[in-house]
Design an enzyme around this catalytic site. Structure first.
Site, PDB file in Angstrom:
ATOM      1  N   LYS A 157       1.063  -1.062   0.066  1.00  0.00           N
ATOM      2  CA  LYS A 157       0.029   0.172  -0.090  1.00  0.00           C
ATOM      3  C   LYS A 157       0.978   1.116  -0.097  1.00  0.00           C
ATOM      4  CE  LYS A 157      -1.424   1.681   3.962  1.00  0.00           C
ATOM      5  NZ  LYS A 157      -1.660   2.649   4.406  1.00  0.00           N
ATOM      6  N   ASN A 158       2.219   1.523   0.389  1.00  0.00           N
ATOM      7  CA  ASN A 158       2.426   2.372   0.762  1.00  0.00           C
ATOM      8  C   ASN A 158       4.182   2.890  -0.108  1.00  0.00           C
ATOM      9  OD1 ASN A 158       1.273   3.333   3.025  1.00  0.00           O
ATOM     10  ND2 ASN A 158       2.964   2.423   4.837  1.00  0.00           N
TER      11      ASN A 158
ATOM     12  N   CYS B 216      -3.768   7.471   9.382  1.00  0.00           N
ATOM     13  CA  CYS B 216      -4.861   7.213  10.901  1.00  0.00           C
ATOM     14  C   CYS B 216      -4.837   8.348  11.940  1.00  0.00           C
ATOM     15  CB  CYS B 216      -4.049   5.702  11.408  1.00  0.00           C
ATOM     16  SG  CYS B 216      -4.022   4.893   9.830  1.00  0.00           S
TER      17      CYS B 216
ATOM     18  N   VAL C 256       8.616   6.396  16.623  1.00  0.00           N
ATOM     19  CA  VAL C 256       8.672   7.303  15.405  1.00  0.00           C
ATOM     20  C   VAL C 256       7.135   8.068  15.683  1.00  0.00           C
ATOM     21  CG1 VAL C 256       7.577   6.626  12.975  1.00  0.00           C
ATOM     22  CG2 VAL C 256       9.824   5.323  14.068  1.00  0.00           C
TER      23      VAL C 256
END
Ligand code: EPZ
Length: 441
Positions: free
Chosen positions: A27-28, A122, A334
Protein backbone atom coordinates in the site's frame (compact mmCIF):
# COMPACT_ATOMS: atom_id res chain seq x y z
CA UNK A 1 -13.49 -6.54 -3.77
CA UNK A 2 -16.77 -7.96 -2.49
CA UNK A 3 -20.02 -6.36 -3.73
CA UNK A 4 -20.91 -5.16 -0.23
CA UNK A 5 -17.90 -4.33 1.88
CA UNK A 6 -17.90 -5.97 5.29
CA UNK A 7 -18.61 -3.80 8.32
CA UNK A 8 -17.70 -6.36 11.00
CA UNK A 9 -15.76 -9.58 11.42
CA UNK A 10 -16.73 -12.46 13.68
CA UNK A 11 -13.69 -14.47 14.65
CA UNK A 12 -13.78 -17.79 16.42
CA UNK A 13 -10.31 -18.13 17.90
CA UNK A 14 -8.12 -20.31 20.04
CA UNK A 15 -6.67 -22.60 17.35
CA UNK A 16 -3.30 -22.53 15.52
CA UNK A 17 -3.57 -20.59 12.25
CA UNK A 18 -1.89 -22.36 9.33
CA UNK A 19 -2.02 -22.32 5.55
CA UNK A 20 -0.99 -20.12 2.68
CA UNK A 21 -1.80 -16.54 1.73
CA UNK A 22 -0.86 -14.36 -1.22
CA UNK A 23 0.59 -11.09 0.10
CA UNK A 24 -0.62 -7.83 -1.39
CA UNK A 25 1.38 -5.24 -3.26
CA UNK A 26 2.61 -2.66 -0.74
CA UNK A 27 0.00 0.00 0.00
CA UNK A 28 2.68 2.47 1.02
CA UNK A 29 4.40 2.20 -2.33
CA UNK A 30 1.43 1.64 -4.67
CA UNK A 31 -0.29 4.88 -3.65
CA UNK A 32 2.95 6.89 -4.02
CA UNK A 33 3.67 5.30 -7.41
CA UNK A 34 0.19 6.43 -8.47
CA UNK A 35 1.04 10.00 -7.46
CA UNK A 36 4.37 9.73 -9.33
CA UNK A 37 2.43 8.73 -12.46
CA UNK A 38 0.94 12.26 -12.58
CA UNK A 39 4.41 13.66 -13.29
CA UNK A 40 4.47 12.08 -16.79
CA UNK A 41 2.24 13.00 -19.71
CA UNK A 42 1.38 9.47 -20.73
CA UNK A 43 0.06 6.13 -19.52
CA UNK A 44 1.85 4.56 -16.55
CA UNK A 45 1.11 0.91 -15.81
CA UNK A 46 1.47 -0.52 -12.33
CA UNK A 47 1.68 -4.28 -11.94
CA UNK A 48 0.80 -6.12 -8.70
CA UNK A 49 -1.31 -3.09 -7.69
CA UNK A 50 -3.38 -4.03 -4.61
CA UNK A 51 -7.17 -3.64 -4.82
CA UNK A 52 -7.55 -2.00 -1.41
CA UNK A 53 -9.40 0.97 0.02
CA UNK A 54 -6.40 3.31 0.05
CA UNK A 55 -5.72 2.62 -3.62
CA UNK A 56 -9.40 3.29 -4.43
CA UNK A 57 -9.20 6.57 -2.52
CA UNK A 58 -6.03 7.52 -4.42
CA UNK A 59 -7.78 6.63 -7.70
CA UNK A 60 -10.54 9.11 -6.78
CA UNK A 61 -8.03 11.85 -5.96
CA UNK A 62 -6.15 11.31 -9.24
CA UNK A 63 -9.37 11.20 -11.25
CA UNK A 64 -10.45 14.52 -9.69
CA UNK A 65 -7.21 16.04 -11.04
CA UNK A 66 -8.14 14.78 -14.52
CA UNK A 67 -6.21 11.49 -14.76
CA UNK A 68 -7.88 8.52 -16.47
CA UNK A 69 -7.62 5.29 -14.53
CA UNK A 70 -8.40 1.72 -15.54
CA UNK A 71 -7.94 -1.83 -14.23
CA UNK A 72 -7.63 -3.82 -17.49
CA UNK A 73 -6.92 -7.01 -15.53
CA UNK A 74 -6.39 -8.24 -11.97
CA UNK A 75 -3.54 -6.34 -10.32
CA UNK A 76 -2.89 -4.09 -13.35
CA UNK A 77 -3.61 -0.41 -12.89
CA UNK A 78 -3.23 2.05 -15.76
CA UNK A 79 -2.96 5.77 -15.08
CA UNK A 80 -3.09 8.16 -17.96
CA UNK A 81 -2.07 11.63 -16.80
CA UNK A 82 -1.87 13.22 -20.27
CA UNK A 83 -4.51 15.84 -19.50
CA UNK A 84 -4.64 17.14 -15.95
CA UNK A 85 -7.16 19.89 -15.37
CA UNK A 86 -7.88 20.49 -11.69
CA UNK A 87 -5.52 21.65 -8.96
CA UNK A 88 -8.23 21.18 -6.28
CA UNK A 89 -7.62 18.01 -4.33
CA UNK A 90 -10.92 16.83 -2.76
CA UNK A 91 -11.21 15.59 0.82
CA UNK A 92 -10.99 11.78 0.59
CA UNK A 93 -14.23 9.97 1.49
CA UNK A 94 -12.52 8.18 4.33
CA UNK A 95 -11.72 11.58 5.88
CA UNK A 96 -8.19 10.44 6.60
CA UNK A 97 -5.36 9.61 4.25
CA UNK A 98 -1.82 10.88 3.71
CA UNK A 99 -1.95 11.13 -0.09
CA UNK A 100 -3.39 14.67 -0.56
CA UNK A 101 -0.27 16.39 0.81
CA UNK A 102 1.89 14.39 -1.63
CA UNK A 103 -0.12 15.80 -4.53
CA UNK A 104 1.04 19.31 -3.67
CA UNK A 105 4.43 19.13 -5.42
CA UNK A 106 3.12 17.11 -8.34
CA UNK A 107 0.22 19.47 -9.13
CA UNK A 108 2.50 22.48 -8.67
CA UNK A 109 4.71 21.13 -11.46
CA UNK A 110 1.89 20.11 -13.75
CA UNK A 111 -0.63 22.92 -13.18
CA UNK A 112 1.27 25.70 -11.40
CA UNK A 113 -0.99 25.50 -8.35
CA UNK A 114 -2.35 23.02 -5.81
CA UNK A 115 -5.16 23.28 -3.27
CA UNK A 116 -4.76 20.50 -0.76
CA UNK A 117 -7.21 19.77 2.08
CA UNK A 118 -6.02 19.19 5.63
CA UNK A 119 -6.57 15.54 6.41
CA UNK A 120 -5.06 13.34 9.02
CA UNK A 121 -3.80 9.80 8.59
CA UNK A 122 -4.58 7.03 11.04
CA UNK A 123 -5.21 8.12 14.59
CA UNK A 124 -1.71 7.44 15.98
CA UNK A 125 -0.31 10.90 16.73
CA UNK A 126 -0.47 14.51 15.58
CA UNK A 127 1.04 13.75 12.14
CA UNK A 128 1.84 17.32 11.08
CA UNK A 129 2.91 18.22 7.50
CA UNK A 130 5.30 21.07 8.34
CA UNK A 131 8.31 19.39 6.64
CA UNK A 132 6.32 19.02 3.40
CA UNK A 133 5.34 22.70 3.46
CA UNK A 134 8.84 23.92 4.41
CA UNK A 135 10.31 21.91 1.52
CA UNK A 136 7.76 23.28 -0.97
CA UNK A 137 8.57 26.83 0.15
CA UNK A 138 12.31 26.21 -0.26
CA UNK A 139 11.64 24.99 -3.81
CA UNK A 140 10.03 28.38 -4.41
CA UNK A 141 6.31 27.75 -3.91
CA UNK A 142 4.10 30.35 -2.25
CA UNK A 143 1.95 28.64 0.34
CA UNK A 144 -1.04 30.06 2.07
CA UNK A 145 -2.51 28.18 4.98
CA UNK A 146 -6.28 28.58 4.74
CA UNK A 147 -9.08 27.16 6.88
CA UNK A 148 -9.86 24.46 4.36
CA UNK A 149 -6.26 23.51 3.54
CA UNK A 150 -3.06 24.61 1.84
CA UNK A 151 -3.09 26.81 -1.26
CA UNK A 152 0.18 26.56 -3.16
CA UNK A 153 1.24 28.47 -6.26
CA UNK A 154 4.43 28.88 -8.24
CA UNK A 155 5.60 31.84 -10.29
CA UNK A 156 7.77 30.29 -12.98
CA UNK A 157 9.41 26.88 -12.56
CA UNK A 158 10.31 25.55 -9.13
CA UNK A 159 14.00 25.94 -8.32
CA UNK A 160 16.36 23.40 -6.76
CA UNK A 161 17.18 23.80 -3.08
CA UNK A 162 19.19 22.44 -0.20
CA UNK A 163 17.04 21.12 2.63
CA UNK A 164 17.85 19.06 5.69
CA UNK A 165 14.80 17.19 6.96
CA UNK A 166 14.47 17.60 10.73
CA UNK A 167 13.56 13.87 10.90
CA UNK A 168 13.74 11.17 8.19
CA UNK A 169 10.02 11.37 7.43
CA UNK A 170 8.79 8.96 4.75
CA UNK A 171 6.15 11.31 3.38
CA UNK A 172 8.34 14.42 3.44
CA UNK A 173 11.11 12.52 1.62
CA UNK A 174 8.52 11.60 -1.02
CA UNK A 175 7.40 15.24 -1.26
CA UNK A 176 11.03 16.32 -1.77
CA UNK A 177 11.44 13.73 -4.53
CA UNK A 178 8.30 14.95 -6.31
CA UNK A 179 9.32 18.59 -5.92
CA UNK A 180 12.94 18.00 -6.96
CA UNK A 181 12.65 15.78 -10.05
CA UNK A 182 11.25 18.55 -12.28
CA UNK A 183 12.79 21.57 -10.51
CA UNK A 184 15.44 23.71 -12.23
CA UNK A 185 18.92 22.78 -10.96
CA UNK A 186 20.35 20.24 -8.55
CA UNK A 187 18.77 19.77 -5.12
CA UNK A 188 20.41 18.26 -2.08
CA UNK A 189 18.08 16.77 0.51
CA UNK A 190 19.67 15.54 3.71
CA UNK A 191 18.45 13.17 6.42
CA UNK A 192 15.97 11.39 4.13
CA UNK A 193 13.99 8.21 4.82
CA UNK A 194 15.33 5.06 3.11
CA UNK A 195 12.46 2.59 3.61
CA UNK A 196 12.19 -0.09 0.86
CA UNK A 197 9.12 1.78 -0.48
CA UNK A 198 11.25 4.94 -0.84
CA UNK A 199 13.96 2.99 -2.69
CA UNK A 200 11.23 1.64 -4.97
CA UNK A 201 9.92 5.17 -5.57
CA UNK A 202 13.40 6.45 -6.46
CA UNK A 203 13.82 3.50 -8.83
CA UNK A 204 10.44 4.22 -10.46
CA UNK A 205 11.19 7.94 -10.86
CA UNK A 206 14.61 7.17 -12.34
CA UNK A 207 12.95 4.70 -14.72
CA UNK A 208 10.70 7.61 -15.75
CA UNK A 209 13.78 9.66 -16.68
CA UNK A 210 14.62 11.37 -13.37
CA UNK A 211 18.19 11.80 -12.17
CA UNK A 212 18.17 10.93 -8.49
CA UNK A 213 21.09 9.59 -6.55
CA UNK A 214 20.79 8.26 -3.03
CA UNK A 215 24.13 8.79 -1.32
CA UNK A 216 25.39 7.21 1.89
CA UNK A 217 24.33 9.10 5.03
CA UNK A 218 20.73 9.59 3.97
CA UNK A 219 21.47 12.24 1.32
CA UNK A 220 19.57 12.65 -1.95
CA UNK A 221 21.02 14.47 -4.93
CA UNK A 222 18.26 15.32 -7.40
CA UNK A 223 19.25 16.80 -10.72
CA UNK A 224 16.09 18.33 -12.14
CA UNK A 225 15.03 17.30 -15.67
CA UNK A 226 12.61 18.94 -18.13
CA UNK A 227 10.16 16.07 -18.34
CA UNK A 228 9.43 12.55 -17.19
CA UNK A 229 8.10 9.63 -19.26
CA UNK A 230 5.43 7.10 -18.42
CA UNK A 231 6.60 3.56 -17.77
CA UNK A 232 5.55 0.14 -16.46
CA UNK A 233 6.54 -0.82 -12.93
CA UNK A 234 5.85 -3.63 -10.48
CA UNK A 235 4.70 -2.86 -6.94
CA UNK A 236 6.82 -4.64 -4.34
CA UNK A 237 5.17 -6.92 -1.77
CA UNK A 238 3.81 -5.51 1.48
CA UNK A 239 6.41 -6.14 4.21
CA UNK A 240 4.03 -4.92 6.91
CA UNK A 241 1.34 -7.41 6.02
CA UNK A 242 3.87 -10.24 5.68
CA UNK A 243 5.23 -9.51 9.16
CA UNK A 244 1.69 -9.67 10.55
CA UNK A 245 1.09 -13.17 9.15
CA UNK A 246 4.51 -14.18 10.51
CA UNK A 247 3.58 -12.98 13.99
CA UNK A 248 0.18 -14.71 13.76
CA UNK A 249 1.82 -18.04 12.85
CA UNK A 250 4.27 -17.85 15.76
CA UNK A 251 1.68 -16.51 18.23
CA UNK A 252 -0.83 -19.30 17.58
CA UNK A 253 1.82 -22.01 17.03
CA UNK A 254 0.59 -22.32 13.47
CA UNK A 255 2.45 -22.36 10.16
CA UNK A 256 1.81 -19.74 7.45
CA UNK A 257 3.42 -19.37 4.04
CA UNK A 258 3.24 -15.91 2.51
CA UNK A 259 3.68 -15.59 -1.26
CA UNK A 260 4.61 -12.43 -3.12
CA UNK A 261 7.09 -10.98 -0.63
CA UNK A 262 10.79 -10.26 -1.09
CA UNK A 263 12.65 -11.52 2.02
CA UNK A 264 15.15 -8.65 1.74
CA UNK A 265 12.42 -6.17 2.75
CA UNK A 266 12.03 -8.06 6.05
CA UNK A 267 15.75 -7.98 6.84
CA UNK A 268 15.38 -6.36 10.25
CA UNK A 269 12.20 -8.20 11.13
CA UNK A 270 13.77 -11.66 11.00
CA UNK A 271 16.28 -10.97 13.82
CA UNK A 272 13.76 -10.02 16.54
CA UNK A 273 11.29 -12.62 15.22
CA UNK A 274 13.90 -15.37 15.57
CA UNK A 275 14.99 -14.04 18.97
CA UNK A 276 11.42 -14.38 20.27
CA UNK A 277 11.20 -17.95 18.97
CA UNK A 278 9.75 -17.58 15.49
CA UNK A 279 11.00 -19.70 12.62
CA UNK A 280 11.55 -18.63 9.01
CA UNK A 281 12.05 -20.74 5.92
CA UNK A 282 12.56 -19.19 2.49
CA UNK A 283 10.57 -21.45 0.17
CA UNK A 284 11.21 -19.66 -3.12
CA UNK A 285 12.29 -16.27 -4.51
CA UNK A 286 9.16 -14.57 -3.10
CA UNK A 287 7.72 -17.11 -0.75
CA UNK A 288 8.39 -17.31 2.98
CA UNK A 289 7.14 -19.81 5.54
CA UNK A 290 6.73 -18.65 9.15
CA UNK A 291 6.20 -20.82 12.21
CA UNK A 292 7.14 -21.19 15.87
CA UNK A 293 10.56 -22.79 16.30
CA UNK A 294 10.59 -22.97 20.12
CA UNK A 295 8.61 -21.65 23.08
CA UNK A 296 8.36 -17.88 22.74
CA UNK A 297 10.37 -15.66 25.06
CA UNK A 298 10.31 -11.95 25.80
CA UNK A 299 12.36 -9.27 24.05
CA UNK A 300 13.28 -5.58 24.40
CA UNK A 301 12.59 -3.77 21.17
CA UNK A 302 12.74 -0.28 19.73
CA UNK A 303 10.92 0.92 16.62
CA UNK A 304 12.81 3.26 14.33
CA UNK A 305 13.07 4.54 10.78
CA UNK A 306 14.53 2.09 8.25
CA UNK A 307 16.72 0.11 8.67
CA UNK A 308 15.33 -0.05 12.21
CA UNK A 309 12.38 -2.20 13.31
CA UNK A 310 9.38 -0.65 11.54
CA UNK A 311 6.74 1.13 13.62
CA UNK A 312 4.10 -0.68 11.53
CA UNK A 313 5.46 -4.03 12.74
CA UNK A 314 5.02 -3.26 16.41
CA UNK A 315 1.28 -3.99 16.76
CA UNK A 316 1.37 -7.55 15.36
CA UNK A 317 4.59 -8.10 17.27
CA UNK A 318 2.95 -6.97 20.50
CA UNK A 319 0.17 -9.52 20.00
CA UNK A 320 2.80 -12.24 19.57
CA UNK A 321 4.60 -11.02 22.70
CA UNK A 322 1.50 -11.71 24.82
CA UNK A 323 2.43 -15.37 24.23
CA UNK A 324 6.13 -14.98 25.13
CA UNK A 325 7.33 -15.83 28.61
CA UNK A 326 8.83 -12.93 30.56
CA UNK A 327 8.61 -9.14 30.34
CA UNK A 328 8.84 -7.58 26.88
CA UNK A 329 9.38 -3.89 26.26
CA UNK A 330 8.57 -1.92 23.12
CA UNK A 331 9.86 1.62 22.85
CA UNK A 332 8.02 3.42 20.01
CA UNK A 333 10.22 6.21 18.64
CA UNK A 334 8.40 7.11 15.41
CA UNK A 335 4.90 8.06 16.65
CA UNK A 336 4.13 9.63 19.99
CA UNK A 337 0.82 7.79 20.54
CA UNK A 338 0.70 4.35 19.02
CA UNK A 339 -0.24 2.08 21.92
CA UNK A 340 -3.93 2.85 22.39
CA UNK A 341 -4.71 -0.55 20.86
CA UNK A 342 -3.17 -2.30 23.89
CA UNK A 343 -6.36 -1.56 25.80
CA UNK A 344 -8.22 -3.96 23.56
CA UNK A 345 -5.57 -6.63 24.08
CA UNK A 346 -5.94 -6.10 27.82
CA UNK A 347 -9.69 -6.67 27.48
CA UNK A 348 -8.86 -10.09 26.04
CA UNK A 349 -6.62 -10.85 29.02
CA UNK A 350 -3.21 -9.54 27.96
CA UNK A 351 -1.08 -7.98 30.71
CA UNK A 352 0.17 -4.68 29.35
CA UNK A 353 1.25 -1.32 30.71
CA UNK A 354 1.98 1.94 28.91
CA UNK A 355 4.71 4.35 30.07
CA UNK A 356 5.66 7.89 29.09
CA UNK A 357 9.39 7.26 29.77
CA UNK A 358 11.79 6.15 27.07
CA UNK A 359 12.20 2.51 28.06
CA UNK A 360 14.64 1.67 25.27
CA UNK A 361 18.38 2.03 24.87
CA UNK A 362 18.15 5.52 23.34
CA UNK A 363 16.37 8.65 24.45
CA UNK A 364 14.05 9.50 21.58
CA UNK A 365 12.37 12.72 20.38
CA UNK A 366 9.55 12.11 22.85
CA UNK A 367 11.72 12.11 25.98
CA UNK A 368 10.27 14.23 28.78
CA UNK A 369 7.22 15.14 26.70
CA UNK A 370 4.69 12.98 28.49
CA UNK A 371 3.77 10.90 25.45
CA UNK A 372 2.65 7.32 26.16
CA UNK A 373 5.26 5.78 23.87
CA UNK A 374 6.72 2.79 25.75
CA UNK A 375 4.89 -0.46 26.43
CA UNK A 376 5.49 -3.34 28.79
CA UNK A 377 3.95 -6.70 27.96
CA UNK A 378 4.02 -9.61 30.40
CA UNK A 379 3.51 -13.10 29.10
CA UNK A 380 2.47 -15.67 28.39
CA UNK A 381 -1.22 -15.00 28.95
CA UNK A 382 -4.10 -17.04 27.66
CA UNK A 383 -6.37 -14.69 25.72
CA UNK A 384 -10.10 -15.27 26.05
CA UNK A 385 -13.16 -13.63 24.59
CA UNK A 386 -16.68 -14.09 25.80
CA UNK A 387 -18.39 -12.41 22.89
CA UNK A 388 -16.26 -9.28 23.18
CA UNK A 389 -16.68 -6.55 20.56
CA UNK A 390 -13.64 -4.47 19.57
CA UNK A 391 -13.75 -1.27 17.51
CA UNK A 392 -10.75 -0.88 15.20
CA UNK A 393 -8.92 2.40 15.91
CA UNK A 394 -6.53 2.35 12.93
CA UNK A 395 -5.41 0.18 10.07
CA UNK A 396 -2.40 -1.58 11.59
CA UNK A 397 -4.03 -1.98 14.99
CA UNK A 398 -6.98 -3.47 13.07
CA UNK A 399 -4.99 -6.44 11.83
CA UNK A 400 -3.50 -6.79 15.32
CA UNK A 401 -7.09 -7.12 16.64
CA UNK A 402 -7.78 -9.83 14.06
CA UNK A 403 -4.66 -11.63 15.30
CA UNK A 404 -5.62 -11.22 18.94
CA UNK A 405 -9.12 -12.51 18.21
CA UNK A 406 -7.63 -15.50 16.39
CA UNK A 407 -5.52 -16.23 19.46
CA UNK A 408 -8.31 -15.77 21.98
CA UNK A 409 -10.51 -18.70 22.85
CA UNK A 410 -14.14 -17.88 22.05
CA UNK A 411 -15.81 -15.50 19.64
CA UNK A 412 -14.78 -11.89 19.12
CA UNK A 413 -16.58 -9.32 16.99
CA UNK A 414 -14.49 -6.66 15.32
CA UNK A 415 -16.20 -3.49 14.13
CA UNK A 416 -14.83 -0.57 12.09
CA UNK A 417 -13.68 -3.14 9.51
CA UNK A 418 -13.43 -0.63 6.60
CA UNK A 419 -10.39 0.81 8.42
CA UNK A 420 -8.69 -2.58 8.17
CA UNK A 421 -9.76 -3.21 4.60
CA UNK A 422 -8.32 0.15 3.50
CA UNK A 423 -4.95 -1.56 3.75
CA UNK A 424 -5.64 -5.28 3.55
CA UNK A 425 -8.46 -5.73 1.03
CA UNK A 426 -11.31 -8.19 1.54
CA UNK A 427 -9.79 -10.15 4.40
CA UNK A 428 -12.41 -12.92 4.54
CA UNK A 429 -11.73 -13.83 0.91
CA UNK A 430 -8.01 -13.37 1.14
CA UNK A 431 -7.63 -15.60 4.19
CA UNK A 432 -9.54 -18.55 2.70
CA UNK A 433 -6.30 -20.51 2.42
CA UNK A 434 -5.73 -20.15 6.16
CA UNK A 435 -7.38 -22.03 9.01
CA UNK A 436 -8.53 -18.67 10.39
CA UNK A 437 -12.23 -18.83 11.33
CA UNK A 438 -13.30 -15.38 10.19
CA UNK A 439 -16.81 -14.55 9.01
CA UNK A 440 -18.07 -11.16 7.84
CA UNK A 441 -21.33 -9.35 8.49
C1 EPZ B 1 4.31 6.62 6.35
O1 EPZ B 1 3.58 7.66 6.99
C2 EPZ B 1 3.37 5.45 6.30
N1 EPZ B 1 2.16 5.84 5.60
C3 EPZ B 1 3.04 4.98 7.71
O2 EPZ B 1 2.24 3.84 7.64
C4 EPZ B 1 4.33 4.63 8.43
O3 EPZ B 1 4.03 4.28 9.76
C5 EPZ B 1 5.28 5.84 8.41
O4 EPZ B 1 5.50 6.27 7.04
C6 EPZ B 1 6.62 5.55 9.03
O5 EPZ B 1 7.25 4.47 8.39
C7 EPZ B 1 2.16 5.89 4.29
O6 EPZ B 1 3.15 5.62 3.62
C8 EPZ B 1 0.86 6.25 3.65
P1 EPZ B 1 6.37 10.00 8.45
P2 EPZ B 1 4.11 9.15 6.93
O7 EPZ B 1 6.25 11.27 7.72
O8 EPZ B 1 4.87 9.36 5.70
C9 EPZ B 1 6.73 13.26 11.93
C10 EPZ B 1 0.17 2.75 7.67
O9 EPZ B 1 -0.67 2.29 8.45
N2 EPZ B 1 6.53 14.30 10.89
O10 EPZ B 1 7.58 9.15 8.22
O11 EPZ B 1 2.96 10.03 7.23
C11 EPZ B 1 5.43 12.47 12.18
O12 EPZ B 1 4.56 13.14 13.03
C12 EPZ B 1 0.84 4.03 8.03
O13 EPZ B 1 0.44 2.23 6.60
C13 EPZ B 1 6.58 15.62 11.25
O14 EPZ B 1 6.80 15.96 12.42
O15 EPZ B 1 5.08 9.11 8.20
C14 EPZ B 1 5.95 11.17 12.72
O16 EPZ B 1 6.19 11.31 14.11
C15 EPZ B 1 0.66 4.39 9.46
N3 EPZ B 1 6.35 16.57 10.29
C16 EPZ B 1 7.30 10.99 12.02
O17 EPZ B 1 7.63 12.28 11.48
C17 EPZ B 1 6.12 16.24 8.97
O18 EPZ B 1 5.93 17.14 8.14
C18 EPZ B 1 7.29 9.98 10.89
O19 EPZ B 1 6.24 10.28 10.00
C19 EPZ B 1 6.09 14.88 8.63
C20 EPZ B 1 6.29 13.92 9.60
Amino acid sequence: MPATPASRYRIDGGQPVSGRIRGLGAKNFATKAMVAALLAEGKTTLLNAPRIGDVDITCELLAAAGAKLAWPSEGVLEIDASALASADVPVPDSGSNRIPILLLGVLLHRLGAAHVPVVSGCNIGARPVDFHLDAARLFGADIEIAKDGYRARRHGPLNACHYRLPYPSVGATESCLFLGVLARGTSIIENVATEPEIIALITLLNAMGARIQLRPNRELVIEGVDRLYATTFEVLGDRIEAASWAALAAATDGDITVDGIDPATLINFFGPFNAVGGGVSIEGPRSIRFFRRRPLKSIVLETDVFPGFATDWQQPFAVMLTQASGTSIIHETVYERRFDYLEALAALGARTQIETHCLGSVACRFRGRDFPHSAIIQGPTKLRSEGLSLEVPDLRAGLAYVMAAALAEGETTITGVPRVERGYGALAERTRGLTLRLATA
